[in-house]
Design a protein around this motif. Structure first.
Motif, PDB file in Angstrom:
ATOM      1  N   ARG A 368       0.843  -1.214   0.000  1.00 36.66           N
ATOM      2  CA  ARG A 368       0.000   0.000   0.000  1.00 36.66           C
ATOM      3  C   ARG A 368       0.870   1.254   0.000  1.00 36.66           C
ATOM      4  O   ARG A 368       0.615   2.191  -0.757  1.00 36.66           O
ATOM      5  N   ASN A 369       1.914   1.264   0.844  1.00 37.62           N
ATOM      6  CA  ASN A 369       2.767   2.454   0.905  1.00 37.62           C
ATOM      7  C   ASN A 369       3.449   2.712  -0.426  1.00 37.62           C
ATOM      8  O   ASN A 369       3.586   3.858  -0.855  1.00 37.62           O
ATOM      9  N   LYS A 370       3.831   1.617  -1.104  1.00 32.11           N
ATOM     10  CA  LYS A 370       4.499   1.767  -2.406  1.00 32.11           C
ATOM     11  C   LYS A 370       3.558   2.423  -3.407  1.00 32.11           C
ATOM     12  O   LYS A 370       3.940   3.343  -4.133  1.00 32.11           O
ATOM     13  N   ILE A 371       2.322   1.923  -3.446  1.00 26.54           N
ATOM     14  CA  ILE A 371       1.408   2.462  -4.471  1.00 26.54           C
ATOM     15  C   ILE A 371       0.953   3.879  -4.119  1.00 26.54           C
ATOM     16  O   ILE A 371       0.791   4.723  -5.004  1.00 26.54           O
ATOM     17  N   ILE A 372       0.839   4.177  -2.817  1.00 22.89           N
ATOM     18  CA  ILE A 372       0.451   5.545  -2.425  1.00 22.89           C
ATOM     19  C   ILE A 372       1.572   6.525  -2.789  1.00 22.89           C
ATOM     20  O   ILE A 372       1.311   7.652  -3.214  1.00 22.89           O
ATOM     21  N   ALA A 373       2.829   6.032  -2.666  1.00 17.13           N
ATOM     22  CA  ALA A 373       3.952   6.901  -3.044  1.00 17.13           C
ATOM     23  C   ALA A 373       3.895   7.226  -4.541  1.00 17.13           C
ATOM     24  O   ALA A 373       4.276   8.310  -4.972  1.00 17.13           O
ATOM     25  N   LEU A 374       3.409   6.263  -5.344  1.00 15.22           N
ATOM     26  CA  LEU A 374       3.288   6.493  -6.787  1.00 15.22           C
ATOM     27  C   LEU A 374       2.073   7.366  -7.117  1.00 15.22           C
ATOM     28  O   LEU A 374       2.119   8.197  -8.013  1.00 15.22           O
ATOM     29  N   ASP A 375       0.967   7.122  -6.414  1.00 15.97           N
ATOM     30  CA  ASP A 375      -0.262   7.870  -6.698  1.00 15.97           C
ATOM     31  C   ASP A 375      -1.019   8.033  -5.377  1.00 15.97           C
ATOM     32  O   ASP A 375      -1.585   7.062  -4.853  1.00 15.97           O
ATOM     33  N   LYS A 376      -1.045   9.249  -4.856  1.00 15.04           N
ATOM     34  CA  LYS A 376      -1.569   9.439  -3.502  1.00 15.04           C
ATOM     35  C   LYS A 376      -3.083   9.196  -3.417  1.00 15.04           C
ATOM     36  O   LYS A 376      -3.642   9.034  -2.343  1.00 15.04           O
ATOM     37  N   ARG A 377      -3.770   9.100  -4.587  1.00 18.04           N
ATOM     38  CA  ARG A 377      -5.213   8.845  -4.545  1.00 18.04           C
ATOM     39  C   ARG A 377      -5.528   7.425  -4.055  1.00 18.04           C
ATOM     40  O   ARG A 377      -6.638   7.135  -3.650  1.00 18.04           O
ATOM     41  N   TYR A 378      -4.500   6.534  -4.072  1.00 24.99           N
ATOM     42  CA  TYR A 378      -4.705   5.193  -3.502  1.00 24.99           C
ATOM     43  C   TYR A 378      -4.770   5.274  -1.966  1.00 24.99           C
ATOM     44  O   TYR A 378      -5.168   4.335  -1.300  1.00 24.99           O
ATOM     45  N   GLY A 379      -4.356   6.414  -1.405  1.00 28.95           N
ATOM     46  CA  GLY A 379      -4.425   6.579   0.054  1.00 28.95           C
ATOM     47  C   GLY A 379      -5.714   7.259   0.490  1.00 28.95           C
ATOM     48  O   GLY A 379      -5.958   7.416   1.683  1.00 28.95           O
ATOM     49  N   ASN A 380      -6.568   7.627  -0.462  1.00 30.72           N
ATOM     50  CA  ASN A 380      -7.839   8.285  -0.126  1.00 30.72           C
ATOM     51  C   ASN A 380      -8.953   7.235  -0.165  1.00 30.72           C
ATOM     52  O   ASN A 380      -9.442   6.859  -1.232  1.00 30.72           O
ATOM     53  N   ILE A 381      -9.345   6.749   1.041  1.00 34.01           N
ATOM     54  CA  ILE A 381     -10.358   5.683   1.091  1.00 34.01           C
ATOM     55  C   ILE A 381     -11.751   6.289   0.924  1.00 34.01           C
ATOM     56  O   ILE A 381     -12.176   7.136   1.692  1.00 34.01           O
ATOM     57  N   ILE A 382     -12.451   5.826  -0.116  1.00 30.80           N
ATOM     58  CA  ILE A 382     -13.791   6.350  -0.419  1.00 30.80           C
ATOM     59  C   ILE A 382     -14.860   5.464   0.233  1.00 30.80           C
ATOM     60  O   ILE A 382     -15.875   5.940   0.692  1.00 30.80           O
ATOM     61  N   CYS A 383     -14.612   4.142   0.247  1.00 24.70           N
ATOM     62  CA  CYS A 383     -15.596   3.224   0.851  1.00 24.70           C
ATOM     63  C   CYS A 383     -14.936   2.568   2.057  1.00 24.70           C
ATOM     64  O   CYS A 383     -14.018   1.755   1.898  1.00 24.70           O
ATOM     65  N   SER A 384     -15.413   2.955   3.251  1.00 19.42           N
ATOM     66  CA  SER A 384     -14.745   2.383   4.430  1.00 19.42           C
ATOM     67  C   SER A 384     -15.300   1.003   4.772  1.00 19.42           C
ATOM     68  O   SER A 384     -14.673   0.241   5.499  1.00 19.42           O
ATOM     69  N   CYS A 385     -16.483   0.613   4.228  1.00 21.25           N
ATOM     70  CA  CYS A 385     -16.982  -0.755   4.491  1.00 21.25           C
ATOM     71  C   CYS A 385     -16.046  -1.769   3.812  1.00 21.25           C
ATOM     72  O   CYS A 385     -15.677  -2.777   4.386  1.00 21.25           O
ATOM     73  N   ASN A 386     -15.699  -1.493   2.537  1.00 24.10           N
ATOM     74  CA  ASN A 386     -14.909  -2.463   1.773  1.00 24.10           C
ATOM     75  C   ASN A 386     -13.496  -1.967   1.473  1.00 24.10           C
ATOM     76  O   ASN A 386     -12.793  -2.591   0.674  1.00 24.10           O
ATOM     77  N   ASN A 387     -13.106  -0.853   2.111  1.00 23.26           N
ATOM     78  CA  ASN A 387     -11.742  -0.349   1.947  1.00 23.26           C
ATOM     79  C   ASN A 387     -11.368  -0.091   0.481  1.00 23.26           C
ATOM     80  O   ASN A 387     -10.353  -0.604  -0.013  1.00 23.26           O
ATOM     81  N   VAL A 388     -12.195   0.660  -0.225  1.00 24.12           N
ATOM     82  CA  VAL A 388     -11.904   0.927  -1.644  1.00 24.12           C
ATOM     83  C   VAL A 388     -11.392   2.370  -1.772  1.00 24.12           C
ATOM     84  O   VAL A 388     -12.003   3.308  -1.244  1.00 24.12           O
ATOM     85  N   SER A 389     -10.282   2.521  -2.493  1.00 26.86           N
ATOM     86  CA  SER A 389      -9.637   3.827  -2.562  1.00 26.86           C
ATOM     87  C   SER A 389     -10.051   4.594  -3.831  1.00 26.86           C
ATOM     88  O   SER A 389     -10.538   3.997  -4.805  1.00 26.86           O
ATOM     89  N   GLU A 390      -9.797   5.903  -3.809  1.00 30.38           N
ATOM     90  CA  GLU A 390     -10.099   6.743  -4.976  1.00 30.38           C
ATOM     91  C   GLU A 390      -9.306   6.262  -6.196  1.00 30.38           C
ATOM     92  O   GLU A 390      -9.811   6.235  -7.320  1.00 30.38           O
ATOM     93  N   GLY A 391      -8.059   5.836  -5.963  1.00 24.57           N
ATOM     94  CA  GLY A 391      -7.201   5.362  -7.055  1.00 24.57           C
ATOM     95  C   GLY A 391      -7.844   4.205  -7.813  1.00 24.57           C
ATOM     96  O   GLY A 391      -7.812   4.143  -9.053  1.00 24.57           O
ATOM     97  N   GLU A 392      -8.479   3.274  -7.070  1.00 24.90           N
ATOM     98  CA  GLU A 392      -9.112   2.113  -7.726  1.00 24.90           C
ATOM     99  C   GLU A 392     -10.323   2.545  -8.554  1.00 24.90           C
ATOM    100  O   GLU A 392     -10.590   1.997  -9.623  1.00 24.90           O
ATOM    101  N   ILE A 393     -11.064   3.545  -8.031  1.00 25.69           N
ATOM    102  CA  ILE A 393     -12.261   4.003  -8.769  1.00 25.69           C
ATOM    103  C   ILE A 393     -11.823   4.670 -10.077  1.00 25.69           C
ATOM    104  O   ILE A 393     -12.381   4.395 -11.140  1.00 25.69           O
TER     105      ILE A 393
END
Ligand SMILES: Cc1cc2nc3c(=O)[nH]c(=O)nc-3n(C[C@H](O)[C@H](O)[C@H](O)COP(=O)(O)OP(=O)(O)OC[C@H]3O[C@@H](n4cnc5c(N)ncnc54)[C@H](O)[C@@H]3O)c2cc1C
Length: 464
Positions: A368-393
């Motif tokens: 997770r830290n590696k991918i957030i370093a590449l694209d910080k939107r992977y660190g922005n959790i949009i769905c806290s029930c299923n832990n889905v990040s903005e980067g995935e959307i």
């Protein structure tokens, strides 16, 4: 001719055919009336892969067992979860026992390995959490649960990357024979092609090329999706035939939830449905329900009608409860037929690989830290029930054949399918879709053209 092959319908069969044919040097388009492929797949998004032991006839049994083999191979190739959890069809009385004995004999005749009749001790060993009194069960170690949507999207993405032209939002309204081919008319265009593969199950347009199959009765199937708090949940698919018309089944999904399916000819009501479900999941109660769906369950056989093969026309007719399972087998069969009749050659530069997907909830903290370093939107959790990040959307929208609707994002990422049912993330999905597609939030739809979500603004803010 505009195309060598036109595939009509972007369901699982159309996309599986597009995938198999995309490895050849031919010019292909797929026409789908909706915004997205696989729009008709059950929203439960958990399909059982059947092994042929329960199939009514040899033809369907063969398609199922070949399909199961191919799905296992494709899930491995596309990195899709394939949970081979097995199934128990249980018997509590003589009538049930006759059914499972009949199925057992059929599976032996059909050469299907991995099927056994179990006695009570063996049943409780396989499913120690089963509390109901059972004397015998038909056990299949072959049965698996997969996400059908991931499979269809994988077929479609690989086909698109290899040159298949997906014409979404185009509805076929007419097909006519012309000299050495066909003219296919949609609500937007007219195309000519040498070969048509029609996978639309119940079309209402003018198809003069082929007949239709009489529809047998459509059964209603009620699905109850439970949250992950259920005590004593089961790890095997369990099917309890209550009588000839009614059965209840419990399907453990890959997200540690249980899905209950109830097929009945009569309207039962939730209380009676929960009562029936208690035969398998004794701790089930209203408070544990995450969602309820009603779908149509169909036992027709499927026919691959190739009676007009020499004219360049194949039609897949009918509906069936195991259509996901048999789709890759149907696609292989069609590929073999076209190989001979169109004399196709294989592409040298064919890429049989799906582009990588990063699923935040399945990653280690280091990843997770590696991918957030590449694209910080992977660190922005949009769905806290299923832990889905903005980067995935964003990835689900920008991929080949990316999501264009809220449901498309949900099915691709698993967002909004948690216990809050999207209450806290629906608006965020709409905003991201609007931003990525450079559209107004008012034009974003749930799944189809007439499913706009926001009807208008009550005040003009810069942001909503
Ligand atoms: C309740 C339920 C549970 C199921 N469970 C399982 C299971 O456990 N295991 C399993 O193997 N299978 C299962 N299935 C079967 C499977 O999910 C579906 O039957 C399957 O997705 C249908 O695939 P398809 O490609 O034939 O049809 P569809 O998905 O219906 O594809 C046809 C496509 O054609 C498009 N179309 C229609 N008309 C036109 C037109 N005029 N022009 C252009 N496009 C058009 C439609 O929009 C659609 O996308 C289940 C089905 C249901 C309903």
């Amino acid at each position: 001719m505009d195309y060598d092959v036109l595939i009509l319908g972007g369901g699982i069969i159309g996309c599986a055919v597009a995938y198999e044919l995309s490895k050849y040097n031919i010019n292909i388009a797929l026409i789908e009336k909706d915004y997205d492929v696989a729009n008709d797949i059950s929203f439960t998004n958990a399909a059982i892969t059947y092994d042929g032991s329960e199939a009514k006839d040899e033809y369907m049994a063969n398609l199922e067992s070949m399909g199961t083999r191919l799905i296992k191979e494709h899930c491995q190739k596309f990195n899709i979860k394939y949970d081979k959890i097995g199934s128990l069809r249980i018997s509590q009385n003589d009538a049930n026992y006759n059914t499972i004995e009949y199925m057992y004999k059929n599976s032996k005749k059909r050469g299907i390995d991995g099927i056994r009749i179990l006695n009570a001790d063996e049943i409780y060993e396989i499913e120690p959490n089963l509390k109901m009194k059972v004397t015998k069960a038909l056990y299949s170690e072959n049965t698996a649960v997969i996400s059908p949507y991931n499979l269809v999207v994988s077929y479609a993405e690989v086909a698109s990357d290899n040159g298949v032209n997906f014409r979404l939002e185009e509805e076929v309204i007419d097909i006519k024979n012309i000299s050495k081919g066909f003219k296919v008319t949609t609500n937007k265009n007219k195309f000519t092609c040498k070969f048509v593969i029609n996978t639309i199950p119940n079309e209402n347009f003018n198809d003069k090329c082929c007949g239709t199959m009489p529809n047998r009765k459509n059964n209603k199937m009620k699905y109850i999706l439970l949250n992950d708090k259920l005590e004593n949940s089961k790890s095997t698919i369990i099917i309890n035939d209550i009588n000839k018309e009614t059965f209840v089944m419990s399907i453990p999904t890959s997200s540690r939830r249980n899905l209950i399916g109830i097929k009945s000819d009569d309207y039962l009501g939730l209380e009676s449905e929960l009562e029936l479900s208690k035969s398998i999941l004794e701790y089930i109660k209203k408070e544990l329900i995450a969602n309820i769906f009603t779908e149509t369950y169909n036992e027709n056989s499927i026919i691959i009608d190739d009676s007009s093969l020499n004219d360049g026309y194949i039609k897949v007719i009918g509906n069936h409860y195991a259509k996901v399972t048999i789709a890759p087998a149907i696609a292989k069969d069609i590929e073999e037929k076209l190989k001979i009749s169109m004399n196709m050659t294989e592409k040298r530069d064919y890429i049989d690989k799906k582009r990588e997907i990063y699923v935040f909830r399945n990653m280690s903290n280091e990843q997770r830290n590696k991918i957030i370093a590449l694209d910080k939107r992977y660190g922005n959790i949009i769905c806290s029930c299923n832990n889905v990040s903005e980067g995935e959307i964003i990835d689900s929208i920008r991929r080949p054949l990316g999501a264009r609707t809220v449901e498309g994002v949900k099915r691709r990422t698993g967002i909004g399918l948690g216990n809050c049912n999207g209450a806290s993330c629906n608006m965020k999905i709409i905003k991201i879709l609007a931003r990525e597609m450079n559209k107004s939030v008012l034009s974003i739809v749930d799944d189809s053209m007439d499913s706009r979500i926001l009807v208008g603004r009550i005040k003009e803010f810069n942001e909503i």
